[in-house]
Design a protein around this motif. Structure first.
Motif, PDB file in Angstrom:
ATOM      1  N   ILE A 130     -31.894   1.670 -10.570  1.00 19.10           N
ATOM      2  CA  ILE A 130     -31.230   1.701  -9.264  1.00 19.10           C
ATOM      3  C   ILE A 130     -29.947   1.296  -9.506  1.00 19.10           C
ATOM      4  CG2 ILE A 130     -31.400   1.194  -6.786  1.00 19.10           C
ATOM      5  CD1 ILE A 130     -34.295   0.671  -7.085  1.00 19.10           C
ATOM      6  N   LYS A 131     -28.988   2.040  -9.320  1.00 19.03           N
ATOM      7  CA  LYS A 131     -27.667   1.651  -9.419  1.00 19.03           C
ATOM      8  C   LYS A 131     -26.970   1.733  -8.185  1.00 19.03           C
ATOM      9  CE  LYS A 131     -26.701   3.885 -13.935  1.00 19.03           C
ATOM     10  NZ  LYS A 131     -25.959   5.020 -14.727  1.00 19.03           N
ATOM     11  N   ASN A 132     -25.725   0.775  -8.177  1.00 19.37           N
ATOM     12  CA  ASN A 132     -24.937   0.860  -6.970  1.00 19.37           C
ATOM     13  C   ASN A 132     -25.647   0.275  -5.761  1.00 19.37           C
ATOM     14  OD1 ASN A 132     -22.673   1.505  -8.600  1.00 19.37           O
ATOM     15  ND2 ASN A 132     -23.304   3.683  -8.033  1.00 19.37           N
ATOM     16  N   LEU A 133     -26.573  -0.713  -5.799  1.00 20.41           N
ATOM     17  CA  LEU A 133     -27.243  -1.316  -4.664  1.00 20.41           C
ATOM     18  C   LEU A 133     -26.314  -2.340  -3.923  1.00 20.41           C
ATOM     19  CD1 LEU A 133     -30.046  -1.000  -3.484  1.00 20.41           C
ATOM     20  CD2 LEU A 133     -30.835  -2.868  -4.912  1.00 20.41           C
ATOM     21  N   GLN A 134     -25.959  -2.051  -2.999  1.00 17.92           N
ATOM     22  CA  GLN A 134     -25.190  -2.916  -2.061  1.00 17.92           C
ATOM     23  C   GLN A 134     -25.971  -3.810  -1.176  1.00 17.92           C
ATOM     24  OE1 GLN A 134     -21.756  -2.963  -2.277  1.00 17.92           O
ATOM     25  NE2 GLN A 134     -21.492  -1.299  -3.848  1.00 17.92           N
ATOM     26  N   LEU A 135     -25.736  -5.166  -1.233  1.00 14.93           N
ATOM     27  CA  LEU A 135     -26.104  -6.155  -0.608  1.00 14.93           C
ATOM     28  C   LEU A 135     -25.136  -6.799   0.463  1.00 14.93           C
ATOM     29  CD1 LEU A 135     -28.678  -7.540   0.294  1.00 14.93           C
ATOM     30  CD2 LEU A 135     -28.635  -9.223  -1.622  1.00 14.93           C
ATOM     31  N   VAL A 136     -25.247  -6.692   1.398  1.00 15.18           N
ATOM     32  CA  VAL A 136     -24.237  -7.497   2.463  1.00 15.18           C
ATOM     33  C   VAL A 136     -24.933  -8.824   2.830  1.00 15.18           C
ATOM     34  CG1 VAL A 136     -23.313  -5.507   3.062  1.00 15.18           C
ATOM     35  CG2 VAL A 136     -24.958  -6.196   4.286  1.00 15.18           C
ATOM     36  N   GLU A 137     -23.937  -9.761   3.220  1.00 14.45           N
ATOM     37  CA  GLU A 137     -24.421 -10.882   3.680  1.00 14.45           C
ATOM     38  C   GLU A 137     -25.290 -10.788   5.016  1.00 14.45           C
ATOM     39  OE1 GLU A 137     -24.631 -14.986   4.192  1.00 14.45           O
ATOM     40  OE2 GLU A 137     -23.145 -13.965   2.741  1.00 14.45           O
ATOM     41  N   GLY A 138     -26.564 -11.579   4.821  1.00 15.20           N
ATOM     42  CA  GLY A 138     -27.433 -11.506   5.846  1.00 15.20           C
ATOM     43  C   GLY A 138     -28.422 -10.275   6.072  1.00 15.20           C
ATOM     44  N   GLY A 139     -28.160  -9.375   5.099  1.00 19.01           N
ATOM     45  CA  GLY A 139     -28.891  -7.989   4.929  1.00 19.01           C
ATOM     46  C   GLY A 139     -30.074  -7.894   4.297  1.00 19.01           C
ATOM     47  N   ARG A 140     -30.773  -7.226   4.422  1.00 23.60           N
ATOM     48  CA  ARG A 140     -32.222  -6.930   3.766  1.00 23.60           C
ATOM     49  C   ARG A 140     -32.288  -5.296   3.140  1.00 23.60           C
ATOM     50  NH1 ARG A 140     -37.455  -8.769   6.651  1.00 23.60           N
ATOM     51  NH2 ARG A 140     -35.967 -10.562   7.058  1.00 23.60           N
ATOM     52  N   ILE A 141     -32.619  -5.263   1.847  1.00 23.67           N
ATOM     53  CA  ILE A 141     -33.151  -4.170   1.170  1.00 23.67           C
ATOM     54  C   ILE A 141     -34.342  -3.920   0.569  1.00 23.67           C
ATOM     55  CG2 ILE A 141     -32.036  -2.633  -0.613  1.00 23.67           C
ATOM     56  CD1 ILE A 141     -29.501  -3.861  -0.187  1.00 23.67           C
ATOM     57  N   THR A 142     -34.813  -2.935   0.899  1.00 23.95           N
ATOM     58  CA  THR A 142     -36.097  -2.498   0.195  1.00 23.95           C
ATOM     59  C   THR A 142     -36.100  -1.359  -0.588  1.00 23.95           C
ATOM     60  OG1 THR A 142     -37.270  -3.439   2.348  1.00 23.95           O
ATOM     61  CG2 THR A 142     -38.615  -1.979   0.729  1.00 23.95           C
ATOM     62  N   ARG A 143     -36.393  -1.392  -1.764  1.00 25.94           N
ATOM     63  CA  ARG A 143     -36.587  -0.196  -2.689  1.00 25.94           C
ATOM     64  C   ARG A 143     -37.986  -0.240  -3.305  1.00 25.94           C
ATOM     65  NH1 ARG A 143     -32.898   0.620  -0.246  1.00 25.94           N
ATOM     66  NH2 ARG A 143     -30.556   1.324  -0.723  1.00 25.94           N
ATOM     67  N   LEU A 144     -38.379   1.118  -3.443  1.00 23.68           N
ATOM     68  CA  LEU A 144     -39.712   1.369  -4.154  1.00 23.68           C
ATOM     69  C   LEU A 144     -39.498   2.280  -5.400  1.00 23.68           C
ATOM     70  CD1 LEU A 144     -41.798   2.666  -1.068  1.00 23.68           C
ATOM     71  CD2 LEU A 144     -41.665   0.235  -2.084  1.00 23.68           C
ATOM     72  N   VAL A 145     -40.055   1.709  -6.545  1.00 24.74           N
ATOM     73  CA  VAL A 145     -39.934   2.321  -7.847  1.00 24.74           C
ATOM     74  C   VAL A 145     -41.353   2.918  -8.144  1.00 24.74           C
ATOM     75  CG1 VAL A 145     -39.418   2.105 -10.171  1.00 24.74           C
ATOM     76  CG2 VAL A 145     -38.412   0.532  -8.348  1.00 24.74           C
ATOM     77  N   HIS A 146     -41.407   4.292  -8.415  1.00 22.60           N
ATOM     78  CA  HIS A 146     -42.794   4.840  -8.701  1.00 22.60           C
ATOM     79  C   HIS A 146     -42.887   5.544 -10.078  1.00 22.60           C
ATOM     80  CE1 HIS A 146     -45.005   8.575  -8.566  1.00 22.60           C
ATOM     81  NE2 HIS A 146     -45.918   7.729  -7.418  1.00 22.60           N
ATOM     82  N   TRP A 147     -43.865   5.248 -10.760  1.00 19.30           N
ATOM     83  CA  TRP A 147     -43.889   6.002 -11.983  1.00 19.30           C
ATOM     84  C   TRP A 147     -45.211   7.194 -11.905  1.00 19.30           C
ATOM     85  CZ3 TRP A 147     -42.335   1.018 -11.718  1.00 19.30           C
ATOM     86  CH2 TRP A 147     -41.334   0.762 -12.655  1.00 19.30           C
ATOM     87  N   ASP A 148     -44.909   8.257 -12.495  1.00 19.54           N
ATOM     88  CA  ASP A 148     -46.076   9.264 -12.525  1.00 19.54           C
ATOM     89  C   ASP A 148     -46.800   9.143 -13.984  1.00 19.54           C
ATOM     90  OD1 ASP A 148     -45.384  10.605  -9.905  1.00 19.54           O
ATOM     91  OD2 ASP A 148     -43.636  11.885 -11.322  1.00 19.54           O
ATOM     92  N   LEU A 149     -48.056   8.375 -13.736  1.00 15.99           N
ATOM     93  CA  LEU A 149     -48.755   8.099 -15.005  1.00 15.99           C
ATOM     94  C   LEU A 149     -49.843   9.017 -15.118  1.00 15.99           C
ATOM     95  CD1 LEU A 149     -49.168   4.337 -14.179  1.00 15.99           C
ATOM     96  CD2 LEU A 149     -47.411   5.345 -15.528  1.00 15.99           C
ATOM     97  N   GLU A 150     -50.129   9.245 -16.489  1.00 15.41           N
ATOM     98  CA  GLU A 150     -51.230  10.291 -16.905  1.00 15.41           C
ATOM     99  C   GLU A 150     -52.548   9.702 -16.640  1.00 15.41           C
ATOM    100  OE1 GLU A 150     -50.732  12.034 -20.487  1.00 15.41           O
ATOM    101  OE2 GLU A 150     -48.588  12.200 -20.354  1.00 15.41           O
ATOM    102  N   GLU A 151     -53.452  10.163 -15.979  1.00 15.24           N
ATOM    103  CA  GLU A 151     -54.796   9.647 -15.881  1.00 15.24           C
ATOM    104  C   GLU A 151     -55.537   9.445 -17.305  1.00 15.24           C
ATOM    105  OE1 GLU A 151     -57.149  10.832 -12.686  1.00 15.24           O
ATOM    106  OE2 GLU A 151     -55.374  11.577 -11.515  1.00 15.24           O
ATOM    107  N   GLU A 152     -56.194   8.456 -17.553  1.00 14.46           N
ATOM    108  CA  GLU A 152     -57.007   8.505 -18.627  1.00 14.46           C
ATOM    109  C   GLU A 152     -58.254   9.307 -18.633  1.00 14.46           C
ATOM    110  OE1 GLU A 152     -57.475   4.156 -19.662  1.00 14.46           O
ATOM    111  OE2 GLU A 152     -55.419   3.783 -19.464  1.00 14.46           O
ATOM    112  N   SER A 153     -58.716   9.782 -19.523  1.00 17.77           N
ATOM    113  CA  SER A 153     -60.167  10.632 -19.618  1.00 17.77           C
ATOM    114  C   SER A 153     -60.963   9.866 -20.073  1.00 17.77           C
ATOM    115  CB  SER A 153     -60.139  11.452 -20.491  1.00 17.77           C
ATOM    116  OG  SER A 153     -58.960  12.494 -20.409  1.00 17.77           O
TER     117      SER A 153
END
Length: 75
Positions: A52-75
């Motif tokens: 995640i690039k250029n994530l701007q955090l300001v004084e008193g601010g709050r940021i939530t980011r989610l990261v997702h991986w598409d994982l292959e299912e094990e057989s």
């Protein structure tokens, strides 16, 4: 493994070219208090890195980011 939470995700948080945080998230959530600024967040799980690039955090601010991986299912 669709929709499952991950642990053991390696996190790197960089501000203006300087690594501020290098941690391993032991659960699905990672909370941190950082000073204002522009950040890049890298999250690595099983040798696949998301960024995640250029994530701007300001004084008193709050940021939530989610990261997702598409994982292959094990057989």
């Amino acid at each position: 493994m669709s929709g499952e939470y991950l642990s053991d995700v390696e996190l790197s948080i960089v501000k203006y070219g300087r690594e501020m945080v290098h941690e391993t998230a032991n659960g699905p959530w990672f909370y941190i208090h950082l000073p204002p600024g522009e950040y890049t967040v890298k999250a690595t799980y099983e040798d696949e890195t998301k960024q995640i690039k250029n994530l701007q955090l300001v004084e008193g601010g709050r940021i939530t980011r989610l990261v997702h991986w598409d994982l292959e299912e094990e057989s």
